[in-house]
Design a protein around this motif. Structure first.
Motif, PDB file in Angstrom:
ATOM      1  N   PRO A  48     -19.670  55.483  17.916  1.00 19.18           N
ATOM      2  CA  PRO A  48     -20.620  55.019  18.934  1.00 19.18           C
ATOM      3  C   PRO A  48     -21.879  54.410  18.329  1.00 19.18           C
ATOM      4  O   PRO A  48     -22.492  53.529  18.926  1.00 19.18           O
ATOM      5  N   ALA A  49     -22.281  54.858  17.135  1.00 17.28           N
ATOM      6  CA  ALA A  49     -23.481  54.306  16.507  1.00 17.28           C
ATOM      7  C   ALA A  49     -23.277  52.852  16.097  1.00 17.28           C
ATOM      8  O   ALA A  49     -24.227  52.065  16.071  1.00 17.28           O
ATOM      9  N   ALA A  50     -22.042  52.485  15.788  1.00 18.70           N
ATOM     10  CA  ALA A  50     -21.765  51.130  15.330  1.00 18.70           C
ATOM     11  C   ALA A  50     -22.096  50.100  16.404  1.00 18.70           C
ATOM     12  O   ALA A  50     -22.624  49.019  16.104  1.00 18.70           O
ATOM     13  N   LEU A  51     -21.786  50.416  17.659  1.00 14.90           N
ATOM     14  CA  LEU A  51     -22.093  49.482  18.743  1.00 14.90           C
ATOM     15  C   LEU A  51     -23.595  49.256  18.848  1.00 14.90           C
ATOM     16  O   LEU A  51     -24.048  48.130  19.083  1.00 14.90           O
ATOM     17  N   GLY A  52     -24.383  50.316  18.658  1.00 11.03           N
ATOM     18  CA  GLY A  52     -25.828  50.168  18.670  1.00 11.03           C
ATOM     19  C   GLY A  52     -26.313  49.225  17.581  1.00 11.03           C
ATOM     20  O   GLY A  52     -27.212  48.406  17.803  1.00 11.03           O
ATOM     21  N   PHE A  53     -25.708  49.304  16.399  1.00 10.27           N
ATOM     22  CA  PHE A  53     -26.086  48.412  15.303  1.00 10.27           C
ATOM     23  C   PHE A  53     -25.792  46.952  15.662  1.00 10.27           C
ATOM     24  O   PHE A  53     -26.593  46.049  15.404  1.00 10.27           O
ATOM     25  N   VAL A  54     -24.623  46.718  16.261  1.00 10.71           N
ATOM     26  CA  VAL A  54     -24.239  45.345  16.612  1.00 10.71           C
ATOM     27  C   VAL A  54     -25.155  44.779  17.690  1.00 10.71           C
ATOM     28  O   VAL A  54     -25.607  43.633  17.605  1.00 10.71           O
ATOM     29  N   LEU A  55     -25.453  45.584  18.711  1.00  7.32           N
ATOM     30  CA  LEU A  55     -26.322  45.111  19.783  1.00  7.32           C
ATOM     31  C   LEU A  55     -27.747  44.878  19.275  1.00  7.32           C
ATOM     32  O   LEU A  55     -28.397  43.900  19.647  1.00  7.32           O
ATOM     33  N   ALA A  56     -28.229  45.769  18.417  1.00 10.13           N
ATOM     34  CA  ALA A  56     -29.568  45.594  17.857  1.00 10.13           C
ATOM     35  C   ALA A  56     -29.637  44.353  16.984  1.00 10.13           C
ATOM     36  O   ALA A  56     -30.662  43.661  16.945  1.00 10.13           O
ATOM     37  N   ALA A  57     -28.545  44.044  16.293  1.00 12.06           N
ATOM     38  CA  ALA A  57     -28.518  42.854  15.449  1.00 12.06           C
ATOM     39  C   ALA A  57     -28.685  41.581  16.270  1.00 12.06           C
ATOM     40  O   ALA A  57     -29.206  40.568  15.787  1.00 12.06           O
ATOM     41  N   HIS A  58     -28.241  41.615  17.514  1.00  8.59           N
ATOM     42  CA  HIS A  58     -28.441  40.469  18.418  1.00  8.59           C
ATOM     43  C   HIS A  58     -29.858  40.449  18.981  1.00  8.59           C
ATOM     44  O   HIS A  58     -30.510  39.405  19.043  1.00  8.59           O
ATOM     45  N   THR A  59     -30.362  41.610  19.374  1.00  8.70           N
ATOM     46  CA  THR A  59     -31.638  41.681  20.076  1.00  8.70           C
ATOM     47  C   THR A  59     -32.825  41.412  19.161  1.00  8.70           C
ATOM     48  O   THR A  59     -33.757  40.691  19.536  1.00  8.70           O
ATOM     49  N   ILE A  60     -32.823  41.975  17.966  1.00 13.29           N
ATOM     50  CA  ILE A  60     -33.998  41.895  17.100  1.00 13.29           C
ATOM     51  C   ILE A  60     -34.357  40.455  16.731  1.00 13.29           C
ATOM     52  O   ILE A  60     -35.500  40.027  16.938  1.00 13.29           O
ATOM     53  N   PRO A  61     -33.434  39.630  16.208  1.00 14.27           N
ATOM     54  CA  PRO A  61     -33.826  38.254  15.907  1.00 14.27           C
ATOM     55  C   PRO A  61     -34.175  37.442  17.150  1.00 14.27           C
ATOM     56  O   PRO A  61     -35.030  36.557  17.098  1.00 14.27           O
ATOM     57  N   MET A  62     -33.551  37.763  18.273  1.00 13.96           N
ATOM     58  CA  MET A  62     -33.878  37.054  19.508  1.00 13.96           C
ATOM     59  C   MET A  62     -35.316  37.326  19.916  1.00 13.96           C
ATOM     60  O   MET A  62     -36.067  36.398  20.252  1.00 13.96           O
ATOM     61  N   GLY A 118     -27.979  35.943  18.250  1.00 13.14           N
ATOM     62  CA  GLY A 118     -29.327  36.260  18.705  1.00 13.14           C
ATOM     63  C   GLY A 118     -30.332  35.185  18.348  1.00 13.14           C
ATOM     64  O   GLY A 118     -31.238  34.872  19.130  1.00 13.14           O
ATOM     65  N   VAL A 119     -30.170  34.585  17.171  1.00 13.02           N
ATOM     66  CA  VAL A 119     -31.086  33.519  16.728  1.00 13.02           C
ATOM     67  C   VAL A 119     -31.022  32.327  17.672  1.00 13.02           C
ATOM     68  O   VAL A 119     -32.048  31.807  18.125  1.00 13.02           O
ATOM     69  N   VAL A 120     -29.822  31.868  18.006  1.00 12.75           N
ATOM     70  CA  VAL A 120     -29.708  30.695  18.879  1.00 12.75           C
ATOM     71  C   VAL A 120     -30.081  31.034  20.315  1.00 12.75           C
ATOM     72  O   VAL A 120     -30.559  30.169  21.060  1.00 12.75           O
ATOM     73  N   SER A 121     -29.897  32.294  20.721  1.00  9.49           N
ATOM     74  CA  SER A 121     -30.307  32.694  22.066  1.00  9.49           C
ATOM     75  C   SER A 121     -31.814  32.613  22.237  1.00  9.49           C
ATOM     76  O   SER A 121     -32.314  32.395  23.344  1.00  9.49           O
ATOM     77  N   ALA A 122     -32.556  32.773  21.137  1.00  8.72           N
ATOM     78  CA  ALA A 122     -34.017  32.713  21.196  1.00  8.72           C
ATOM     79  C   ALA A 122     -34.502  31.352  21.653  1.00  8.72           C
ATOM     80  O   ALA A 122     -35.578  31.238  22.250  1.00  8.72           O
ATOM     81  N   ALA A 123     -33.760  30.290  21.379  1.00  2.00           N
ATOM     82  CA  ALA A 123     -34.117  28.958  21.863  1.00  2.00           C
ATOM     83  C   ALA A 123     -33.433  28.645  23.189  1.00  2.00           C
ATOM     84  O   ALA A 123     -34.010  27.983  24.057  1.00  2.00           O
ATOM     85  N   GLY A 124     -32.207  29.126  23.357  1.00  2.00           N
ATOM     86  CA  GLY A 124     -31.458  28.807  24.563  1.00  2.00           C
ATOM     87  C   GLY A 124     -32.045  29.415  25.820  1.00  2.00           C
ATOM     88  O   GLY A 124     -32.088  28.773  26.878  1.00  2.00           O
ATOM     89  N   MET A 125     -32.540  30.639  25.736  1.00  2.00           N
ATOM     90  CA  MET A 125     -33.061  31.303  26.933  1.00  2.00           C
ATOM     91  C   MET A 125     -34.313  30.633  27.494  1.00  2.00           C
ATOM     92  O   MET A 125     -34.390  30.375  28.699  1.00  2.00           O
ATOM     93  N   PRO A 126     -35.329  30.294  26.671  1.00  2.00           N
ATOM     94  CA  PRO A 126     -36.484  29.573  27.238  1.00  2.00           C
ATOM     95  C   PRO A 126     -36.112  28.189  27.769  1.00  2.00           C
ATOM     96  O   PRO A 126     -36.682  27.725  28.762  1.00  2.00           O
TER      97      PRO A 126
END
Length: 416
Positions: A48-62, A118-126
């Motif tokens: 279960p901890a692995a999923l948290g790592f993957v989701l955090a990897a998306h959120t943090i750079p975004m 996550g990096v590309v989402s940082a530009a796509g969302m705005p």
């Protein structure tokens, strides 16, 4: 207003293609979270901890890059920014799908690909948030936003179920492959949205100067910073007591199935209010929006004080309807009152305030529940939620912000 009039934004060519693009994109996104969760668990033997790592990897750079993403979306054609974001997202999701299907996936690979997404989402969302005023006339903004919300609400209800069926039927890898294809189709449809190219002066400001301009606008616009500040508290409560502590408390009271019914009732309420917003003009968008979102504190309070399933389903339905009123009011306030040339930057500051607050609630709610009890924490959180909404409404700028009713504004002409 007739239903034919409610669908008027679809007569605009640019909005029609954008609507189709977002429909496909939202369909994929609504399935992706379930598929990714099962893919990670499959790769890591149910860690279960692995999923948290993957989701955090998306959120943090975004989160880190959101402000710069807003600058990019204000400098470049927003359709181009969205296309690049979508194609890159298709590549990252496709790579995850390929690795899972071939059995070559390792946790570090999934973390790296999620970070790229996550990096590309940082530009796509705005860019996505700022494009609407260029697609339809000003008087059509409410109906255009309502149509987009209608699609999102509908697909959020059915998407996870479809994804789960795909995971069970053909595997998580194929479900992620479907999501990757929706990103590509969305990018192709955006190619038919024709907006005039943006021009920049030779002495255009640097990134830091443009970030500062966006911050100065936020700081000098009272209704804007007051609402964003208030949502720092509201999002912490929503992410912590409601979404983190809520399922645990529900398990001991109304059960897992009951919790699912409550969340479904909230989604149905949101969908029902979207249909209303298609036909009834929303005046004083932030006044009614903050009153609407205050209703979300009621199910938090009820879950802690008197967790009865029928009552929770009713108040969750009403809260979902109120959430849609705020979503509509906030988009109208931003799209009608923020200059187009800095709309994506201002949205990026808004998003940053929202995302930063969420982990705070998630981290604090566990220790507080252990110290005081989960029911007590939920009751206090529900009260604080409602009180915060009314504190925001103490600002005259929030209460009195009117709709911009000028009908002379038209969408930008199509590029030759």
């Amino acid at each position: 207003m007739t239903w034919r009039e409610s669908l008027a934004p679809l007569r605009e060519r640019n909005f029609r293609y954008y609507f189709a693009s977002r429909t496909v994109n939202v369909a994929g996104n609504s399935m992706a979270s379930v598929a990714l969760a099962f893919a990670v668990l499959e790769v890591t033997d149910d860690d279960p901890a692995a999923l948290g790592f993957v989701l955090a990897a998306h959120t943090i750079p975004m989160v880190v890059l959101l402000l710069w993403g807003g600058v990019i979306a204000d400098r470049l054609p927003r359709t181009l920014v969205l296309q690049v974001s979508n194609v890159t997202s298709a590549a990252s999701q496709g790579a995850i799908a390929f690795l899972v299907l071939t059995g070559a996936a390792e946790l570090w690979m999934l973390i790296a690909l999620s970070a790229a997404h996550g990096v590309v989402s940082a530009a796509g969302m705005p860019a996505m948030a700022g494009i609407m005023p260029s697609l339809v006339p000003r008087e059509e903004l409410q109906r255009a936003n309502a149509l987009m919300s209608l699609v999102k609400s509908s697909l959020v209800i059915v998407g996870p179920t479809i994804s789960a069926l795909l995971v069970v039927g053909v595997g998580a890898g194929w479900a992620l492959a479907v999501d990757a294809c929706t990103w590509l189709v969305s990018a192709v449809l955006l190619g038919f949205v024709e907006l005039p190219a943006r021009t920049r002066d030779a002495g255009a400001a640097s990134t830091w100067v443009e970030l500062k301009e966006g911050w100065q606008f936020v700081r000098s616009t009272q209704w804007l910073w007051v609402v964003v500040l208030g949502f720092g508290v509201l999002n912490a409560i929503h992410a912590g007591p409601w979404f983190t502590l809520g399922p645990l408390h529900a398990k001991d009271t109304i059960g897992e199935e009951g919790w699912g019914l409550v969340l479904s009732a909230e989604a149905v309420g949101l969908l029902a209010m979207t249909l209303v917003m298609l036909r009834i003009p929303l005046q004083r968008p932030l006044l009614w929006g903050m009153l609407g979102i205050s209703l979300l504190g009621v199910p938090i309070l009820v879950l802690g004080a008197h967790p009865t399933l029928l009552l929770l389903v009713v108040v969750a339905f009403v809260a979902g309807a109120g959430t849609e009123v705020f979503g509509m009011g906030w988009n109208l306030a931003m799209q009608e009152n923020v200059p187009d040339e800095m709309l994506s930057r201002v949205y990026s500051y808004d998003m940053l305030g929202s995302f930063v607050a969420m982990p705070i609630g998630q981290l604090l709610v566990g220790p507080l529940a252990l110290a005081f009890g989960s029911g007590e924490v939920l009751v206090v959180s529900g009260v604080v939620y409602v009180v915060t909404c009314f504190l925001v409404l103490l600002s005259p700028a929030v209460r009195r912000l009117p709709r911009v009713t000028s009908t002379t504004s038209t969408p930008a002409p199509a590029a030759p």
